[in-house]
Design an enzyme around this catalytic site. Sequence first.
Site, mmCIF file in Angstrom:
data_model
loop_
_atom_site.group_PDB
_atom_site.id
_atom_site.type_symbol
_atom_site.label_atom_id
_atom_site.label_comp_id
_atom_site.label_asym_id
_atom_site.label_seq_id
_atom_site.Cartn_x
_atom_site.Cartn_y
_atom_site.Cartn_z
ATOM 1 N N HIS A 184 16.549 -42.604 65.522
ATOM 2 C CA HIS A 184 15.448 -42.394 66.462
ATOM 3 C C HIS A 184 15.848 -42.761 67.888
ATOM 4 C CE1 HIS A 184 10.880 -43.089 67.442
ATOM 5 N NE2 HIS A 184 11.376 -42.042 68.051
ATOM 6 N N HIS B 208 -3.802 -16.022 63.844
ATOM 7 C CA HIS B 208 -4.238 -14.999 64.783
ATOM 8 C C HIS B 208 -3.216 -14.806 65.891
ATOM 9 C CE1 HIS B 208 -6.662 -12.455 67.207
ATOM 10 N NE2 HIS B 208 -7.073 -13.371 68.059
ATOM 11 N N GLU C 5 -6.003 -23.924 64.244
ATOM 12 C CA GLU C 5 -4.823 -23.420 63.540
ATOM 13 C C GLU C 5 -3.869 -24.513 63.087
ATOM 14 O OE1 GLU C 5 -6.149 -22.097 66.245
ATOM 15 O OE2 GLU C 5 -6.229 -19.909 66.070
ATOM 16 N N GLU D 75 -6.841 -9.768 62.367
ATOM 17 C CA GLU D 75 -6.628 -10.086 60.956
ATOM 18 C C GLU D 75 -7.741 -9.567 60.047
ATOM 19 O OE1 GLU D 75 -4.568 -11.810 63.552
ATOM 20 O OE2 GLU D 75 -6.408 -12.963 63.322
ATOM 21 N N GLY E 94 -8.815 -13.967 63.463
ATOM 22 C CA GLY E 94 -9.246 -13.325 64.697
ATOM 23 C C GLY E 94 -9.422 -11.840 64.435
ATOM 24 N N SER E 95 -9.645 -11.100 65.477
ATOM 25 C CA SER E 95 -9.938 -9.674 65.312
ATOM 26 C C SER E 95 -8.771 -8.915 64.691
ATOM 27 C CB SER E 95 -10.288 -9.061 66.675
ATOM 28 O OG SER E 95 -9.243 -9.303 67.621
ATOM 29 N N GLY F 281 7.638 -36.348 63.217
ATOM 30 C CA GLY F 281 7.257 -37.232 64.310
ATOM 31 C C GLY F 281 6.130 -36.681 65.165
#
Length: 539
Positions: free
Chosen positions: A294, A87, A64, A45, A42-43, A413
């Site tokens: 679980h 970002h 992402e 980075e 993004g801007s 998971g």
Amino acid sequence: MSGQPSSLRATAAADTARPTVRDAVLDLLRSFGMTTIFGNPGSTELALFLDFPDDFSYQLGLQEAVVVGMADGYAQATRKAAFVNLHSAAGVGNAMGAIFTAYKNATPLVISAGQQARSILPYDPFLSSSDPTHLAMPYVKYSVEPARAEDVPQAIARAYYMATQAPCGPVLVSIPSDDWNRPCDYLQPRTVSTTAWPQPEILAQVAEMLNHCERPAFVVGTGVDRDGAWNETVQLAERHNARVWIAPMSARCGFPGDHPLFAGYLPAERAKIVGSLGGHDAILVLGAPAFTYHIEGEGPHLPAGASLAQVIDDPAIAAWAPVGTAMVCGVRAGISALLQASSPPKRPAPPLRQKAPRAEPSSPMPVAYLLQTLDEVRAPDTVIVEESPSARPVMHRYMPIYQSETFYTMASGGLGYGLAATVGVALGMPGKRVIGLVGDGSSMYSIQALWNAVQLQLPITFIIINNQRYAALQEFAHTFGFKPGEHLQGSELPGLDFVALAKGHGCEALRVEDPALLADTLKSALQSKGPILVEVRVA
């Protein structure tokens, strides 16, 4: 400049001659071997990529979560930390499910997150992260926004060392956008130990348990293959004639599925684990929790009269284990030490695992027939990246894992790992045939990863197991009181066309529904030079 005091002019001239934060960070990444950057910029980075060096490569992900999933697979395949560039708050937020999976997978990732310029942070600017160090917590080992621009290289270095220390995991460094061009000094990399060695007195206790038991069983988890201890585990099991189970929900396979001592896969349920391990008087857990459950359960955690010892690199896992002795150390180091310390009496071989009955073709196609056929046509060293929760128990019976570092799945998971990690693993294992075995529901969390496979022309065979539903949910519903056949809201997935989706990303694709065509279709797909998707409609 002429109107400035001479001291300021000298300081400005000296700063011009010094490297920038960007120079120092890229130099540091180069020394760590992290020259592949996974990101969706993004801007905030963009300044990192000014004059981007030719020896670095940038792997763009279209979302992402795909970025982090690719980096996760790549880091596991290369056995090195991977560098991720996200970002600000929005990008980190989109990636959080994949960061959670990387944390559970114990994958070393150095994540840099953009931040707005320091000069406007007091004014709550657009695209800023108001609390960047807590945004990804608690699913990163370390999170920081350096106090000064000059501290960014040191923060990256610390993050790298922490990410690669056992237990490995993701870390996050938030970097304001105006930091990259600030002057600083190069930082020399250091050698930092990543493995702990077993304590002699605990090693002696575990060795004594193994030497004096009559019917030992091993439970092997992700940490064995992750730490390169596959061969040592086989040697230790053969020395003790121990039956070997794979731990519940294991993200890697640590023992050959065609070995005579292989006993199968433990379910993530307390009573069933105790039942499976019944008759054994000593249980050695290697590179896994003891145990992952679980669903809730009651009763003992072990069969009556059995002792348990655990070799694990994570002190937190050792701390919550309800029973047994825990030896916290590098998994390979611990197993190697047990090979030296244990000298058992000669024991009879345990009974062989009962083979699954042969699956027969029918229409609609059974999942067992698909996986049995895939096992018959693939090479033993083919790498499997799997994310099909409902098919996993069937896979455990019909598609053994034969070699080290040929099976990857997610330990969290959370869905979305499979397609993206398949690309990352293939990128990290050049020349290897990689199979992405993914369910229809799981694939839709990261379908954009097909684009990356096409752009990189990786030799991947994606197999989408399409049963038009979230089958794992429907099969699990009885635990919460649903009656057989009772409708479960939000679990049907009609109308998805994976051939069209793949072709829309530029990926060759075909569909197979006739069992008579399955073997030839899979053989052909496994010979493709680039990526290909095979959608298999199953019962």
